[in-house]
Enzyme design. Sequence first.
Site, PDB file in Angstrom:
ATOM      1  N   GLY A  34       0.907  -1.233  -0.038  1.00  0.00           N
ATOM      2  CA  GLY A  34      -0.044  -0.164  -0.041  1.00  0.00           C
ATOM      3  C   GLY A  34       0.609   1.552   0.020  1.00  0.00           C
ATOM      4  N   HIS A  35       2.299   1.146  -0.076  1.00  0.00           N
ATOM      5  CA  HIS A  35       2.965   2.353   0.207  1.00  0.00           C
ATOM      6  C   HIS A  35       4.260   2.425  -1.036  1.00  0.00           C
ATOM      7  CE1 HIS A  35       5.640   5.173   2.444  1.00  0.00           C
ATOM      8  NE2 HIS A  35       4.377   5.824   2.648  1.00  0.00           N
ATOM      9  N   PHE A  36       3.972   2.541  -1.962  1.00  0.00           N
ATOM     10  CA  PHE A  36       3.053   2.650  -2.907  1.00  0.00           C
ATOM     11  C   PHE A  36       3.095   1.583  -3.936  1.00  0.00           C
ATOM     12  CE2 PHE A  36       4.589   6.590  -1.203  1.00  0.00           C
ATOM     13  CZ  PHE A  36       3.415   7.334  -0.721  1.00  0.00           C
TER      14      PHE A  36
END
Length: 130
Positions: A34-36
Amino acid sequence: MDEAWHSISYKEEPSGSEILVEARAETGSPWFSGHFPDDPILPGIALLSMVTDAITHHESEKGKKIRIAGIRRVRFRLPVRPDELLKISLSSSHQDGGLSYHFDVAVKGETACTGIIVAELLQKESESHD
């Protein structure tokens, strides 16, 4: 000390108040998803978690139990990518009944993150029942 998302190992026997550690965040770590998604970078909180894990492990090897009491003067300078080897150096000092750890996290020979972790020594289990 191994966790599901990272590994930490001591490269040299700590001498005096300095601790040297190598760490790596694995490619499959959920931090990266999620990052990224198209440009994975290890979040700062994950770097700090690695540093605190190294401190906690070091103190437990000496038979001490600690609680992280604060984090100060943190500076994130470079992004950390999946599977990059991190070199964490910690320098400890006693401060008002607690411990203070100045840390430097390097990747490819350059500083990625610096700061100070403050910890409190907790009573050993046997001492708390006396």
